[in-house]
Scaffold this motif. Structure first.
Motif, PDB file in Angstrom:
ATOM      1  N   TYR A   7     -10.723   3.105  -2.126  1.00 20.21           N
ATOM      2  CA  TYR A   7     -11.636   2.654  -3.171  1.00 20.21           C
ATOM      3  C   TYR A   7     -12.959   2.277  -2.504  1.00 20.21           C
ATOM      4  N   PRO A   8     -13.918   3.220  -2.446  1.00 15.22           N
ATOM      5  CA  PRO A   8     -15.157   2.966  -1.703  1.00 15.22           C
ATOM      6  C   PRO A   8     -15.991   1.816  -2.259  1.00 15.22           C
ATOM      7  N   GLU A   9     -15.943   1.596  -3.580  1.00 14.46           N
ATOM      8  CA  GLU A   9     -16.753   0.521  -4.162  1.00 14.46           C
ATOM      9  C   GLU A   9     -16.300  -0.852  -3.678  1.00 14.46           C
ATOM     10  N   ASP A  10     -15.033  -0.965  -3.269  1.00 17.44           N
ATOM     11  CA  ASP A  10     -14.500  -2.228  -2.758  1.00 17.44           C
ATOM     12  C   ASP A  10     -14.169  -2.168  -1.272  1.00 17.44           C
ATOM     13  N   ASP A  11     -14.284  -0.979  -0.666  1.00 22.08           N
ATOM     14  CA  ASP A  11     -13.926  -0.727   0.731  1.00 22.08           C
ATOM     15  C   ASP A  11     -12.485  -1.166   1.007  1.00 22.08           C
ATOM     16  N   VAL A  12     -11.592  -0.673   0.138  1.00 26.80           N
ATOM     17  CA  VAL A  12     -10.171  -1.015   0.207  1.00 26.80           C
ATOM     18  C   VAL A  12      -9.340   0.258   0.268  1.00 26.80           C
ATOM     19  N   ILE A  13      -8.314   0.247   1.116  1.00 27.88           N
ATOM     20  CA  ILE A  13      -7.298   1.296   1.116  1.00 27.88           C
ATOM     21  C   ILE A  13      -6.034   0.678   0.551  1.00 27.88           C
ATOM     22  N   TYR A  14      -5.393   1.407  -0.373  1.00 32.73           N
ATOM     23  CA  TYR A  14      -4.092   0.964  -0.860  1.00 32.73           C
ATOM     24  C   TYR A  14      -3.083   2.057  -0.568  1.00 32.73           C
ATOM     25  N   ILE A  15      -1.988   1.678   0.076  1.00 33.38           N
ATOM     26  CA  ILE A  15      -0.914   2.608   0.402  1.00 33.38           C
ATOM     27  C   ILE A  15       0.270   2.268  -0.487  1.00 33.38           C
ATOM     28  N   ASP A  16       0.531   3.148  -1.462  1.00 29.50           N
ATOM     29  CA  ASP A  16       1.700   2.999  -2.327  1.00 29.50           C
ATOM     30  C   ASP A  16       2.907   3.537  -1.584  1.00 29.50           C
ATOM     31  N   LEU A  17       3.836   2.685  -1.248  1.00 32.83           N
ATOM     32  CA  LEU A  17       5.038   3.118  -0.534  1.00 32.83           C
ATOM     33  C   LEU A  17       6.128   3.580  -1.492  1.00 32.83           C
ATOM     34  N   GLN A  18       6.205   2.933  -2.649  1.00 32.43           N
ATOM     35  CA  GLN A  18       7.197   3.251  -3.659  1.00 32.43           C
ATOM     36  C   GLN A  18       6.590   3.062  -5.033  1.00 32.43           C
ATOM     37  N   ASP A  19       7.121   3.777  -5.999  1.00 34.76           N
ATOM     38  CA  ASP A  19       6.636   3.667  -7.374  1.00 34.76           C
ATOM     39  C   ASP A  19       7.408   2.562  -8.100  1.00 34.76           C
ATOM     40  N   LYS A  20       7.224   1.339  -7.614  1.00 35.54           N
ATOM     41  CA  LYS A  20       7.860   0.160  -8.200  1.00 35.54           C
ATOM     42  C   LYS A  20       6.803  -0.930  -8.337  1.00 35.54           C
ATOM     43  N   PRO A  21       6.952  -1.799  -9.330  1.00 35.75           N
ATOM     44  CA  PRO A  21       5.992  -2.910  -9.453  1.00 35.75           C
ATOM     45  C   PRO A  21       6.220  -3.952  -8.368  1.00 35.75           C
ATOM     46  N   SER A  22       5.130  -4.575  -7.966  1.00 34.57           N
ATOM     47  CA  SER A  22       5.250  -5.672  -7.001  1.00 34.57           C
ATOM     48  C   SER A  22       5.397  -6.983  -7.762  1.00 34.57           C
ATOM     49  N   VAL A  23       6.169  -7.880  -7.187  1.00 30.92           N
ATOM     50  CA  VAL A  23       6.349  -9.198  -7.794  1.00 30.92           C
ATOM     51  C   VAL A  23       5.874 -10.308  -6.872  1.00 30.92           C
ATOM     52  N   GLU A  24       5.584  -9.932  -5.631  1.00 32.79           N
ATOM     53  CA  GLU A  24       5.128 -10.924  -4.657  1.00 32.79           C
ATOM     54  C   GLU A  24       4.239 -10.230  -3.641  1.00 32.79           C
ATOM     55  N   SER A  25       3.252 -10.941  -3.147  1.00 32.48           N
ATOM     56  CA  SER A  25       2.346 -10.413  -2.126  1.00 32.48           C
ATOM     57  C   SER A  25       2.226 -11.421  -1.000  1.00 32.48           C
ATOM     58  N   GLU A  26       2.033 -10.891   0.204  1.00 28.80           N
ATOM     59  CA  GLU A  26       1.886 -11.779   1.362  1.00 28.80           C
ATOM     60  C   GLU A  26       0.806 -11.221   2.277  1.00 28.80           C
ATOM     61  N   GLU A  27      -0.177 -12.069   2.612  1.00 32.92           N
ATOM     62  CA  GLU A  27      -1.191 -11.672   3.582  1.00 32.92           C
ATOM     63  C   GLU A  27      -0.566 -11.789   4.972  1.00 32.92           C
ATOM     64  N   VAL A  28      -0.376 -10.654   5.623  1.00 30.41           N
ATOM     65  CA  VAL A  28       0.305 -10.634   6.923  1.00 30.41           C
ATOM     66  C   VAL A  28      -0.673 -10.705   8.086  1.00 30.41           C
ATOM     67  N   SER A  29      -1.938 -10.469   7.801  1.00 25.38           N
ATOM     68  CA  SER A  29      -3.009 -10.502   8.789  1.00 25.38           C
ATOM     69  C   SER A  29      -4.295 -10.600   7.986  1.00 25.38           C
ATOM     70  N   PRO A  30      -5.391 -11.070   8.579  1.00 24.93           N
ATOM     71  CA  PRO A  30      -6.625 -11.127   7.802  1.00 24.93           C
ATOM     72  C   PRO A  30      -6.952  -9.762   7.181  1.00 24.93           C
ATOM     73  N   ASP A  31      -7.150  -9.749   5.873  1.00 19.32           N
ATOM     74  CA  ASP A  31      -7.504  -8.561   5.090  1.00 19.32           C
ATOM     75  C   ASP A  31      -6.375  -7.547   4.933  1.00 19.32           C
ATOM     76  N   ILE A  32      -5.144  -7.913   5.274  1.00 16.53           N
ATOM     77  CA  ILE A  32      -4.017  -6.995   5.095  1.00 16.53           C
ATOM     78  C   ILE A  32      -2.927  -7.712   4.297  1.00 16.53           C
ATOM     79  N   VAL A  33      -2.636  -7.143   3.113  1.00 18.86           N
ATOM     80  CA  VAL A  33      -1.668  -7.740   2.199  1.00 18.86           C
ATOM     81  C   VAL A  33      -0.543  -6.740   1.952  1.00 18.86           C
ATOM     82  N   VAL A  34       0.679  -7.218   2.040  1.00 19.46           N
ATOM     83  CA  VAL A  34       1.847  -6.395   1.739  1.00 19.46           C
ATOM     84  C   VAL A  34       2.410  -6.865   0.400  1.00 19.46           C
ATOM     85  N   ASP A  35       2.671  -5.908  -0.500  1.00 27.54           N
ATOM     86  CA  ASP A  35       3.278  -6.196  -1.799  1.00 27.54           C
ATOM     87  C   ASP A  35       4.767  -5.885  -1.721  1.00 27.54           C
TER      88      ASP A  35
END
Length: 74
Positions: free
Chosen positions: A6-34
Motif C-alpha cells: 500500500y504505497p499511500e501508507d508505505d505498508v506491506i501486508y502479507i496474508d498467510l491464511q484467509d481467516k479473520p484475525s482476532v488478536e494482533s501483536e507488535e513483535v518488533s517496531p513497525d512489525i505486527v503479526v495478526d
C-alpha cells in the motif's frame, strides 16, 4: 498467501491464511503479526516498508506450488 503493498501508507501486508484475525501483536517496531482465534498467525504487517524491505531483491525460492500468478495493481 497474498503480499500487498500500500504505497499511500508505505505498508506491506502479507496474508498467510484467509481467516479473520482476532488478536494482533507488535513483535518488533513497525512489525505486527495478526493471529486467528486458535493463536495461529494469519498475517504480517510491515509499516515504513520502503525503509525495511528491499523490493528489488524479491525472490521466490522452492515454493511447493504450480501456476504461480504475479499481479500488478492497475
Amino acid at each position: 498467501m497474498k503480499i500487498t503493498y500500500y504505497p499511500e501508507d508505505d505498508v506491506i501486508y502479507i496474508d498467510l491464511q484467509d481467516k479473520p484475525s482476532v488478536e494482533s501483536e507488535e513483535v518488533s517496531p513497525d512489525i505486527v503479526v495478526d493471529f486467528d482465534e486458535e493463536g495461529i498467525p494469519v498475517g504480517i504487517e510491515i509499516s515504513n516498508a520502503s525503509q525495511k524491505v528491499r523490493f528489488q531483491d524479491l525472490e521466490i525460492i522452492n515454493l511447493p506450488v504450480s501456476g504461480l500468478t504475479l499481479k500488478k495493481a492497475a
